[in-house]
Motif scaffolding. Sequence first.
Motif, PDB file in Angstrom:
ATOM      1  N   ALA A 274       0.813  -1.215   0.000  1.00 17.89           N
ATOM      2  CA  ALA A 274       0.000   0.000   0.000  1.00 17.89           C
ATOM      3  C   ALA A 274       0.852   1.272   0.000  1.00 17.89           C
ATOM      4  CB  ALA A 274      -0.945   0.011   1.195  1.00 17.89           C
TER       5      ALA A 274
ATOM      6  N   CYS B 262       2.266   3.228   2.401  1.00 14.51           N
ATOM      7  CA  CYS B 262       1.668   4.249   3.272  1.00 14.51           C
ATOM      8  C   CYS B 262       2.733   5.046   4.026  1.00 14.51           C
ATOM      9  CB  CYS B 262       0.735   3.596   4.283  1.00 14.51           C
ATOM     10  SG  CYS B 262      -0.649   2.731   3.524  1.00 14.51           S
TER      11      CYS B 262
ATOM     12  N   CYS C 283      -1.694   6.696   1.811  1.00 15.29           N
ATOM     13  CA  CYS C 283      -1.162   5.567   1.038  1.00 15.29           C
ATOM     14  C   CYS C 283      -1.126   5.873  -0.456  1.00 15.29           C
ATOM     15  CB  CYS C 283      -2.020   4.339   1.269  1.00 15.29           C
ATOM     16  SG  CYS C 283      -2.163   3.888   3.018  1.00 15.29           S
TER      17      CYS C 283
ATOM     18  N   LYS D  15      -0.891   3.616  -2.770  1.00 19.13           N
ATOM     19  CA  LYS D  15      -1.726   2.591  -3.408  1.00 19.13           C
ATOM     20  C   LYS D  15      -2.784   2.137  -2.404  1.00 19.13           C
ATOM     21  CE  LYS D  15       2.088   1.041  -6.295  1.00 19.13           C
ATOM     22  NZ  LYS D  15       3.030  -0.063  -6.580  1.00 19.13           N
ATOM     23  N   ILE D  16      -3.754   3.011  -2.164  1.00 18.59           N
ATOM     24  CA  ILE D  16      -4.762   2.733  -1.141  1.00 18.59           C
ATOM     25  C   ILE D  16      -5.550   1.460  -1.447  1.00 18.59           C
ATOM     26  CG2 ILE D  16      -6.628   4.109  -2.123  1.00 18.59           C
ATOM     27  CD1 ILE D  16      -5.732   4.062   1.576  1.00 18.59           C
TER      28      ILE D  16
ATOM     29  N   SER E 145      -4.409  -1.229  -2.374  1.00 14.65           N
ATOM     30  CA  SER E 145      -3.620  -2.383  -1.929  1.00 14.65           C
ATOM     31  C   SER E 145      -3.602  -2.522  -0.411  1.00 14.65           C
ATOM     32  CB  SER E 145      -2.172  -2.255  -2.430  1.00 14.65           C
ATOM     33  OG  SER E 145      -2.140  -2.272  -3.829  1.00 14.65           O
ATOM     34  N   LEU E 146      -4.228  -1.590   0.293  1.00 15.14           N
ATOM     35  CA  LEU E 146      -4.256  -1.673   1.759  1.00 15.14           C
ATOM     36  C   LEU E 146      -5.110  -2.865   2.178  1.00 15.14           C
ATOM     37  CD1 LEU E 146      -3.500  -0.462   4.501  1.00 15.14           C
ATOM     38  CD2 LEU E 146      -5.539   0.970   4.331  1.00 15.14           C
TER      39      LEU E 146
END
Length: 169
Positions: free
Chosen positions: A92, A94, A122, A124-125, A127-128
């Motif tokens: 992600a 973050c 993040c 790549k939110i 991917s959280l």
Amino acid sequence: MIIIPFLLIGALSLTSGHALAQAKHGHAHEHGKGKLELTIESGRAIGNMKLPLEALVGFERAPKTEAETNAINTMNQKLQNPGAFFVANNDAECSPKLISSTIVRDQAGKHADLDYQFDLNCAKIGSLKQLRIGLFSEYKRLKEIRVESVGPWGQKSATAERDSSTVNF
């Protein structure tokens, strides 16, 4: 179908009892147990956490000694870096940052909570997928944190504890 009204009445009774207890004491929390609300939207994950101050420093009233004042100052200093306590999965990407950290006391000055707000920000939110809560290793009186999250996956609820401190979304 007849059961539903009885369940509703029971739920309302429990809610009313809790509300009465909270009103009577003016402050409601359970020692060692906190709550984290995590909202994910627009590339950000905002965390709002509330913990009884006792779980962090061993007392709730205003500090009376130099040692207690030092305990509060040390806690405040450590919490300046949310990345030390809230670790998202690497995918992600973050970058945690502190929004606010405030001690909120009841009117009688007998109880206090830490209200703590952070932003995971993040890259790549989407991917959280999980969040590890590292507060348990630092604060031994902390037993559990109830995590309520809202994001692209909908609403989820989980409990993080000392032995299982990672929450999956």
